[in-house]
Write an enzyme that holds these catalytic residues in place. Structure first.
Site, mmCIF file in Angstrom:
data_model
loop_
_atom_site.group_PDB
_atom_site.id
_atom_site.type_symbol
_atom_site.label_atom_id
_atom_site.label_comp_id
_atom_site.label_asym_id
_atom_site.label_seq_id
_atom_site.Cartn_x
_atom_site.Cartn_y
_atom_site.Cartn_z
ATOM 1 N N ALA A 100 1.437 3.135 -4.907
ATOM 2 C CA ALA A 100 0.152 3.669 -5.367
ATOM 3 C C ALA A 100 -0.839 3.503 -4.224
ATOM 4 O O ALA A 100 -0.609 2.719 -3.296
ATOM 5 C CB ALA A 100 -0.310 2.904 -6.597
ATOM 6 N N GLY A 144 4.764 1.464 -6.414
ATOM 7 C CA GLY A 144 4.807 2.644 -7.284
ATOM 8 C C GLY A 144 5.805 3.683 -6.813
ATOM 9 O O GLY A 144 6.306 4.475 -7.621
ATOM 10 N N GLU A 147 8.961 2.537 -8.197
ATOM 11 C CA GLU A 147 8.893 2.745 -9.650
ATOM 12 C C GLU A 147 9.085 4.223 -10.007
ATOM 13 O O GLU A 147 9.776 4.548 -10.973
ATOM 14 C CB GLU A 147 7.547 2.215 -10.180
ATOM 15 C CG GLU A 147 7.493 0.696 -10.102
ATOM 16 C CD GLU A 147 6.114 0.123 -10.344
ATOM 17 O OE1 GLU A 147 5.130 0.638 -9.762
ATOM 18 O OE2 GLU A 147 6.006 -0.856 -11.109
ATOM 19 N N GLU A 167 4.223 -5.998 -4.554
ATOM 20 C CA GLU A 167 2.879 -6.186 -5.117
ATOM 21 C C GLU A 167 2.362 -7.613 -4.971
ATOM 22 O O GLU A 167 1.163 -7.827 -4.826
ATOM 23 C CB GLU A 167 2.862 -5.769 -6.602
ATOM 24 C CG GLU A 167 2.970 -4.262 -6.824
ATOM 25 C CD GLU A 167 4.400 -3.734 -6.884
ATOM 26 O OE1 GLU A 167 5.337 -4.477 -6.513
ATOM 27 O OE2 GLU A 167 4.574 -2.574 -7.308
HETATM 28 N N1 DAK Z 1 -1.847 3.088 -0.056
HETATM 29 C C1 DAK Z 1 -2.730 3.666 0.774
HETATM 30 N N2 DAK Z 1 -2.470 3.951 2.054
HETATM 31 C C2 DAK Z 1 -1.263 3.638 2.524
HETATM 32 C C3 DAK Z 1 -0.273 3.026 1.710
HETATM 33 C C4 DAK Z 1 -0.609 2.755 0.361
HETATM 34 N N3 DAK Z 1 0.266 2.257 -0.506
HETATM 35 N N4 DAK Z 1 0.815 2.819 2.479
HETATM 36 C C5 DAK Z 1 0.525 3.296 3.696
HETATM 37 N N5 DAK Z 1 -0.708 3.783 3.729
HETATM 38 C C6 DAK Z 1 -1.401 4.378 4.845
HETATM 39 C C7 DAK Z 1 -1.856 3.336 5.836
HETATM 40 O O1 DAK Z 1 -3.062 2.758 5.434
HETATM 41 C C8 DAK Z 1 -1.983 4.158 7.090
HETATM 42 O O2 DAK Z 1 -3.190 4.889 7.032
HETATM 43 P P1 DAK Z 1 -4.229 4.934 8.275
HETATM 44 O O3 DAK Z 1 -4.524 3.505 8.579
HETATM 45 O O4 DAK Z 1 -3.448 5.604 9.347
HETATM 46 O O5 DAK Z 1 -5.380 5.706 7.752
HETATM 47 C C9 DAK Z 1 -0.846 5.149 6.974
HETATM 48 O O6 DAK Z 1 -0.508 5.181 5.601
HETATM 49 C C10 DAK Z 1 0.398 4.740 7.757
HETATM 50 O O7 DAK Z 1 0.712 3.418 7.376
HETATM 51 P P2 DAK Z 1 1.040 2.248 8.429
HETATM 52 O O8 DAK Z 1 0.236 2.432 9.654
HETATM 53 O O9 DAK Z 1 0.902 0.974 7.703
HETATM 54 O O10 DAK Z 1 2.563 2.586 8.740
HETATM 55 P P3 DAK Z 1 3.718 1.568 9.179
HETATM 56 O O11 DAK Z 1 4.863 2.433 9.546
HETATM 57 O O12 DAK Z 1 3.215 0.588 10.179
HETATM 58 O O13 DAK Z 1 4.066 0.741 7.874
HETATM 59 C C11 DAK Z 1 4.554 0.509 5.469
HETATM 60 C C12 DAK Z 1 4.651 1.397 6.759
HETATM 61 C C13 DAK Z 1 5.036 1.339 4.307
HETATM 62 C C14 DAK Z 1 5.468 -0.708 5.663
HETATM 63 C C15 DAK Z 1 3.081 0.029 5.294
HETATM 64 O O14 DAK Z 1 2.229 1.178 5.345
HETATM 65 C C16 DAK Z 1 2.874 -0.679 3.997
HETATM 66 O O15 DAK Z 1 3.196 -1.858 3.856
HETATM 67 N N6 DAK Z 1 2.259 0.024 3.018
HETATM 68 C C17 DAK Z 1 1.913 -0.556 1.729
HETATM 69 C C18 DAK Z 1 3.137 -0.719 0.867
HETATM 70 C C19 DAK Z 1 2.792 -1.367 -0.456
HETATM 71 O O16 DAK Z 1 2.314 -2.519 -0.504
HETATM 72 N N7 DAK Z 1 3.015 -0.665 -1.556
HETATM 73 C C20 DAK Z 1 2.736 -1.141 -2.905
HETATM 74 C C21 DAK Z 1 1.333 -0.753 -3.312
HETATM 75 S S1 DAK Z 1 0.904 -1.367 -4.920
HETATM 76 C C22 DAK Z 1 0.287 1.485 -12.148
HETATM 77 C C23 DAK Z 1 0.920 2.454 -11.432
HETATM 78 C C24 DAK Z 1 1.367 2.149 -10.140
HETATM 79 C C25 DAK Z 1 1.150 0.934 -9.563
HETATM 80 C C26 DAK Z 1 0.513 -0.031 -10.295
HETATM 81 C C27 DAK Z 1 0.070 0.230 -11.598
HETATM 82 N N8 DAK Z 1 -0.167 1.736 -13.473
HETATM 83 C C28 DAK Z 1 0.128 3.061 -14.048
HETATM 84 C C29 DAK Z 1 -0.630 0.696 -14.289
HETATM 85 C C30 DAK Z 1 1.628 0.699 -8.220
HETATM 86 C C31 DAK Z 1 1.151 -0.247 -7.395
HETATM 87 C C32 DAK Z 1 1.565 -0.205 -5.980
HETATM 88 O O17 DAK Z 1 2.315 0.653 -5.568
#
Ligand code: DAK
Length: 294
Positions: A100, A144, A147, A167
């Site tokens: 997400a 997400g 998921e 998360e």
């Molecule tokens: N959200 C927003 N932007 C994201 C992102 C994310 N999840 N993942 C990556 N980006 C963006 C980065 O901010 C970056 O943007 P700029 O800085 O260039 O503007 C761009 O994508 C490229 O990312 P990186 O520079 O970080 O790229 P790398 O290759 O170095 O790293 C990575 C890739 C996937 C390992 C890293 O980006 C990363 O760790 N991303 C976050 C992964 C993460 O933590 N995902 C879980 C998020 S929490 C719900 C529904 C859904 C959810 C919850 C509740 N309900 C219906 C109740 C879900 C929650 C989640 O998913």
């Protein structure tokens, strides 16, 4: 955004090339113009197959609310399209979806999260769709994104795909069914380990643990494999495949006795379809059935 700018921003894999230069798996089957989306590309790569490709490359397909709304809409359109039996959901080679949108979620308060559509728009993602949905996962499928892949009916991936529920690293927990679906798929101890540590796991592991039906050695092999399976399923009666999806999914909610009873009821009801008669008659007459999907 102008379509020219959109094309310029697309990584090479997405660029619109003359049909003859496209690899077989991305060639459009249907000439019907598809509705255009900001964050999605939709196509019909084979007869009976609809494909939705998440297309927010700059943010690794992070699932912002407008993207989720578009995804809901695209899935609903394919669900009601007469010429589509099976749907493929995929991302890019680099990212299925990195979760997400963290930047969108960061400032949310409890009351906003509890009362607003951010939460609601996720809940009907796949539950409203009767037709089988195949996930083709390459690259990151985190939070997400993982998921979303698990909400689909069959999960295919590359061996190097990067799955995870990270998360805890953000000070939160899975919120779109990750704790439930991952645990049912791979067992409590392993799911607990992955969710409590936030560690990611490969597509090869996903296949080994039974989360993925198959892991492919390359992105091209994945897209070819998923299209082939979709084509196979689309070759059967819609009535049968929708019924089969319904009863398999019931096994996730019901105990064995109720599940078997439910399956029998649906099995009985399929005697009311034309295709059951067509399929069994064709077998007896040693010829191929011609489905009416009725
Ligand atoms: N959200 C927003 N932007 C994201 C992102 C994310 N999840 N993942 C990556 N980006 C963006 C980065 O901010 C970056 O943007 P700029 O800085 O260039 O503007 C761009 O994508 C490229 O990312 P990186 O520079 O970080 O790229 P790398 O290759 O170095 O790293 C990575 C890739 C996937 C390992 C890293 O980006 C990363 O760790 N991303 C976050 C992964 C993460 O933590 N995902 C879980 C998020 S929490 C719900 C529904 C859904 C959810 C919850 C509740 N309900 C219906 C109740 C879900 C929650 C989640 O998913």
């Amino acid at each position: 955004m102008s379509s020219l700018r959109a094309v310029k921003m697309m990584p090479l894999g997405y660029r619109i090339l003359p049909t003859s230069t496209l690899p077989r798996v991305v060639r459009q089957f249907s000439s019907t113009p598809a509705r255009s989306y900001e964050y999605l590309l939709t196509s019909k790569p084979k007869p009976g197959v609809g494909q939705v490709q998440l297309n927010r490359p700059k943010a690794l397909n992070a699932l912002c609310t407008p993207l989720i709304s578009e995804l809901n809409e695209a899935l609903k359109q394919f669900n009601s399209a007469d010429d589509v039996s099976v749907i493929i959901v995929t991302g890019s080679e680099k990212a299925f979806a990195a979760g997400a949108d963290i930047k969108e979620m960061a400032p949310l308060t409890f009351s906003e999260a509890y009362t607003k559509s951010f939460i609601e728009s996720w809940s009907d993602l796949t539950t409203q769709v009767k037709k089988p949905i195949l996930a083709a996962v390459s690259g990151h499928a985190l939070g997400g994104g993982c998921e979303l892949a698990m909400m689909c009916d069959i999960l295919y991936c590359t061996e190097t795909a990067n799955f995870g529920q990270p998360e805890v690293k953000l000070g939160t927990i899975p919120g779109a069914g990750g704790s439930q679906r991952l645990t049912r798929a791979i067992g409590k101890s392993k799911a607990m380990e992955l969710i409590l540590t936030g560690k990611s796991f490969s597509g090869a592991d996903a296949e080994k643990w039974g989360l993925a039906a198959k892991a492919f050695p390359s992105y091209e092999a994945l897209m070819e494999g998923v299209t082939k399976t979709a084509e196979t399923i689309a070759g059967y009666s819609k009535v049968a495949i929708i019924g089969a999806k319904e009863v398999v999914n019931k096994s996730q909610d019901l105990g064995l006795r109720d599940g078997v009873e439910y399956e029998r009821r649906v099995f009985h009801s399929i005697f009311g379809s034309q295709d059951q008669k067509i399929g069994m008659k064709a077998f007896a007459e040693k010829r191929k059935p011609e489905w009416t999907h009725q």
